[in-house]
Design an enzyme around this catalytic site. Structure first.
Site, PDB file in Angstrom:
ATOM      1  CG  ASP A  17      -7.682  -4.014   3.222  1.00  0.00           C
ATOM      2  OD1 ASP A  17      -8.725  -3.881   3.875  1.00  0.00           O
ATOM      3  OD2 ASP A  17      -7.462  -3.410   2.157  1.00  0.00           O
ATOM      4  CE1 TYR A  20      -2.861  -3.243   0.909  1.00  0.00           C
ATOM      5  CE2 TYR A  20      -4.435  -1.463   1.044  1.00  0.00           C
ATOM      6  CZ  TYR A  20      -4.153  -2.806   0.931  1.00  0.00           C
ATOM      7  OH  TYR A  20      -5.183  -3.706   0.846  1.00  0.00           O
ATOM      8  CE  LYS A  58       2.095 -17.851   0.312  1.00  0.00           C
ATOM      9  NZ  LYS A  58       1.278 -19.074   0.423  1.00  0.00           N
ATOM     10  CG  ASP A 110      -1.400 -20.188   2.189  1.00  0.00           C
ATOM     11  OD1 ASP A 110      -0.741 -19.817   3.180  1.00  0.00           O
ATOM     12  OD2 ASP A 110      -0.894 -20.848   1.266  1.00  0.00           O
TER      13      ASP A 110
END
Ligand code: NAD
Length: 338
Positions: free
Chosen positions: A229, A123, A172, A205
């Site tokens: 988010d 972002y 991740k 995930d």
């Protein structure tokens, strides 16, 4: 008395902001609102989605309540929400998700908090097409040690001061070995400084699946910007939808409170949006201002109206709903009776 900047926003923003202001007034909190326009209404009026006088008002007052602001998808002006977070270095985005009695949702008794890093990674706005033919595009996500340290410290301190037991770091790092790896390294170092709290980490995930299958195993969840988010919308879905999810954007000197949801153009102007998320954003704001009694009064009234299920909007009672304004009036009545 507190002076607070009020940005009603666009889409459903002005109607839910009107309810939030009325409810906060009825709570007895002494707030003077400084009304400011940003986003689409500001473009119409000032040809600028985030005029300087809006920034000046927030700088002066240090606290703002903001309705949702539309961001054009794929092209057009950059997100005003992101610009505000960057301008005031609002590095911590706190998004609680908790169940309300009376809401038909997949789970009851959920009470978790997502702490989202709010200024870095994907972002940061470092992106471009590589050529005029738009044959490829590039977005660069930057994660810094200092940015990771401050958000992880915030999450652990939040957990400690709010009587929470566990902090789950989401990442991740198996694929994003550098950005994810750095965030995870800092998380593991931070966890050692808080031996009174349980620390764990999950790959995003797996986390998405675990939150759907057994959300009760989580307490405080801390993660980078994009994952935070997405997972906060997921968390709101677990407790009955976006109409109930508030958020606070906290920096060193400024804090901006809002709803997690967006401007909902599909239902704008119809008096059917649930005002509770922004009202609960107002509750977070009042706590930030030290107005705990007013915050408690509003929270109890919202709980009562939702539990009764009569004066609530379509998302909570599809068969015999009331409008946005009417739900707000019911919250005010519930406060007056208590
Ligand atoms: P959205 O959150 O506006 O809406 C998603 C769905 O939830 C829609 O079906 C909508 O009708 C419903 N919904 C949202 N709020 C509701 C409420 N209070 N009561 C009942 N139903 C509600 O997401 P979107 O449609 O993807 O985004 C619309 C615009 O909002 C986009 O321009 C996006 O960039 C912007 N946005 C702004 C913010 C913010 O201001 N912080 C946050 C998210 C999205």
């Amino acid at each position: 008395m507190h002076t607070v900047t009020l940005i009603p926003g666009d889409g459903i923003g002005p109607s839910i902001a009107e309810v939030a202001v009325n409810v906060i007034k009825a709570s007895g909190a002494d707030i003077e609102w400084e009304l400011q326009e940003a986003g689409l209404p500001a473009i119409d009026k000032y040809k600028d989605p985030l005029p300087q006088h809006v920034l000046d008002s927030i700088t002066k007052n240090k606290v703002a309540l903001k309705g949702p602001l539309t961001t054009p998808v794929g092209s057009g002006f950059r997100s005003v929400n992101v610009a505000l977070r960057k301008e005031f270095d609002l590095y911590a985005n706190i998004r609680p998700a908790r169940s309300f009695e009376g809401v038909k949702s997949r789970y009851s008794g959920i009470d978790l908090v997502i702490v989202r890093e709010n200024t870095e990674e994907f972002y940061a706005g470092i992106e471009h097409y590589i050529d005029p033919a738009r044959s490829a595009a590039e977005t660069i996500g930057i994660v810094t040690r200092s940015g990771s340290e401050r958000i992880l410290k915030y999450a652990y301190e939040y957990a400690r001061t709010h009587g929470r037991k566990k902090v789950t770091t989401v990442h991740k790092a198996n694929i994003l070995k550098y950005t994810g790896g750095l965030f995870l390294d800092v998380a593991r170092e931070m966890g050692k400084k808080y031996p009174d709290l349980q620390s764990e980490d999950r790959i995003v995930d797996n986390m998405a699946m675990q939150m759907v299958v057994n959300p009760y195993q989580f307490d405080v969840i801390v993660t980078t910007n994009l994952f935070g988010d997405i997972l906060s919308d997921l968390a709101s879905g677990l407790v009955g939808g976006l109409g109930l999810a508030p958020g606070g954007n906290i920096g060193y000197s400024v804090a901006i409170f809002e709803a997690v949801h967006g401007s909902a153009p599909d239902i704008a102007g119809m008096n059917i949006a649930n005002p509770a998320a922004l009202v609960l954003g107002g509750v977070m704001m009042l706590r930030h201002l030290g107005e705990d009694a007013a915050a408690d009064r509003i929270e109890k009234a919202v709980e009562q109206v939702i539990r009764a299920g009569r004066d609530v909007t379509r998302d909570l009672n599809p068969t015999s709903p009331v409008g946005t304004r009417e739900m707000g009036e019911a919250i005010v009545r519930a406060m007056e009776k208590s």
